[in-house]
Design an enzyme around this catalytic site. Structure first.
Site, PDB file in Angstrom:
ATOM      1  N   HIS A 116       0.818  -1.216   0.000  1.00  0.00           N
ATOM      2  CA  HIS A 116       0.000   0.000   0.000  1.00  0.00           C
ATOM      3  C   HIS A 116       0.854   1.269   0.000  1.00  0.00           C
ATOM      4  O   HIS A 116       0.361   2.354   0.316  1.00  0.00           O
ATOM      5  CB  HIS A 116      -0.915   0.015   1.227  1.00  0.00           C
ATOM      6  CG  HIS A 116      -1.752  -1.207   1.372  1.00  0.00           C
ATOM      7  ND1 HIS A 116      -2.621  -1.619   0.392  1.00  0.00           N
ATOM      8  CD2 HIS A 116      -1.836  -2.119   2.372  1.00  0.00           C
ATOM      9  CE1 HIS A 116      -3.222  -2.739   0.786  1.00  0.00           C
ATOM     10  NE2 HIS A 116      -2.752  -3.072   1.969  1.00  0.00           N
ATOM     11  N   HIS A 126      -7.295  -4.613  -0.784  1.00  0.00           N
ATOM     12  CA  HIS A 126      -6.703  -5.931  -1.011  1.00  0.00           C
ATOM     13  C   HIS A 126      -7.418  -6.664  -2.147  1.00  0.00           C
ATOM     14  O   HIS A 126      -7.406  -7.890  -2.207  1.00  0.00           O
ATOM     15  CB  HIS A 126      -6.796  -6.786   0.261  1.00  0.00           C
ATOM     16  CG  HIS A 126      -6.233  -6.118   1.468  1.00  0.00           C
ATOM     17  ND1 HIS A 126      -7.024  -5.617   2.478  1.00  0.00           N
ATOM     18  CD2 HIS A 126      -4.960  -5.856   1.820  1.00  0.00           C
ATOM     19  CE1 HIS A 126      -6.262  -5.074   3.408  1.00  0.00           C
ATOM     20  NE2 HIS A 126      -5.009  -5.202   3.030  1.00  0.00           N
TER      21      HIS A 126
END
Length: 332
Positions: free
Chosen positions: A58, A220
């Protein structure tokens, strides 16, 4: 799969090594972990420590927001996987200055479980510790890895507001109270054009047709709430803002901060086009954002897409906190 990596099993340690060696003025590695902490130890003295973290993939979240005025430490788990309790515990001990440590946790089952275990270990060491679970994603109520709403890019506003408070000497109890006040005012929703490809599996999290998009995906590659044909940017803005309005009851008499966040593979050109249409849409509510950030802040590897976060600034001090200068890799 084409990636600029060496061994897929070593992407996280090699990434962390590259970050700390490239930016020693901001961060250093917590020994024997994949956690990073502030390298400006003098300015941490006597202050509450702030620790966050989660699965890697991320970036620049979370390590890119470690530094004076934001996080004290960030723990980097394996790709899309919560960091282990022992690594979180090591980060807590590394930044504890005797005033306590506050944990900022995103609402994913693994993160909550592992941060709570680390919290228990810290309390056994007589470290004062409190936490908040961020659940800003309004797309779906329950999804993969999550009970309730997911924690996504709005977490960065929490990092910034609490980071300013900690830097200014707020106590652990004051930071915990502030976190509870801020949390319900941060909302996020996203749209994806393609999924992330995990380097350890070599496969995308989902497959969209060339002319398809999906509203409400998670960071995700968790499923969203609707899949349909690609639309112009202004129509994407219409959908996302209307969803946020349904939650926040947007009102021109109120102040808002806005984060337009690229998901990893979305060019800034497209983010600025989206932002232009967003500002046009907000004008219909007579809203001119008091604060705006545009760029790649909480990504999902190579996902193409965008997330939109709005933060109702019910206290002028929150706006001051967002504007307060920091010394980090990624928040400028």
């Amino acid at each position: 799969m084409k990636k600029i990596i060496n061994d897929p099993a070593n992407v996280v340690p090699e990434m962390v090594a590259g970050m700390v060696r490239s930016y020693p003025q901001f961060i250093e590695q917590v020994p024997d972990t994949e956690a990073v902490m502030r390298s400006d130890k003098e300015s941490m003295k006597g202050k509450v420590g702030l620790v966050s973290g989660g699965g890697s993939g991320h970036e620049p979240t979370h390590a890119g927001f470690v530094g004076k005025g934001m996080l004290s430490a960030a723990v980097c788990g394996q790709v899309f996987t919560s960091p282990t309790p022992d690594q979180i515990y090591a980060a807590i001990k590394a930044v504890d200055q005797g005033q306590g440590v506050f944990l900022i946790i995103k609402n994913y089952s693994g993160d909550i479980m592992n941060f709570d275990m680390a919290k228990d270990l810290a309390e056994m060491d007589d470290i004062k510790i409190k936490s908040i679970v961020v659940d800003d994603d309004i797309a779906v109520e329950n999804s993969t890895f999550t009970q309730g709403r997911r924690g996504v890019a709005g977490t960065l506003f929490m990092h910034k507001v609490l980071g300013a408070a900690a830097q200014n000497g707020a106590s652990l109890d004051e930071i915990a109270e502030l976190a509870e006040q801020v949390l319900p005012n941060i909302k996020t929703i996203a749209v994806a054009l393609s999924a992330a490809t995990n380097p350890e599996t070599g496969k995308p999290g989902f497959v969209l047709k060339d002319d398809e998009i999906e509203f409400g995906v998670g960071v995700h590659s968790e499923p969203g709430y609707r899949r349909e044909k690609i639309k112009p940017a202004k129509d994407l803005v219409e959908e996302l803002v209307n969803k946020l309005d349904g939650e926040m009851h947007l009102d021109g008499s109120k102040k808002y901060a806005v984060l337009v966040n690229g998901m990893g593979a979305t060019p800034l050109m497209e983010q600025y086009i989206f932002s232009n249409d967003l500002l046009n849409k907000l004008e219909q509510f007579k809203i001119k954002p008091a604060f705006i950030k545009i760029g790649n802040y909480m990504t999902s590897l190579d996902m193409a897409g965008i997330s939109l976060t709005m933060f109702e600034l019910k206290d002028d001090k929150w706006l001051e906190a967002l504007k307060m200068p920091v010394a980090t890799i990624a928040w400028k």
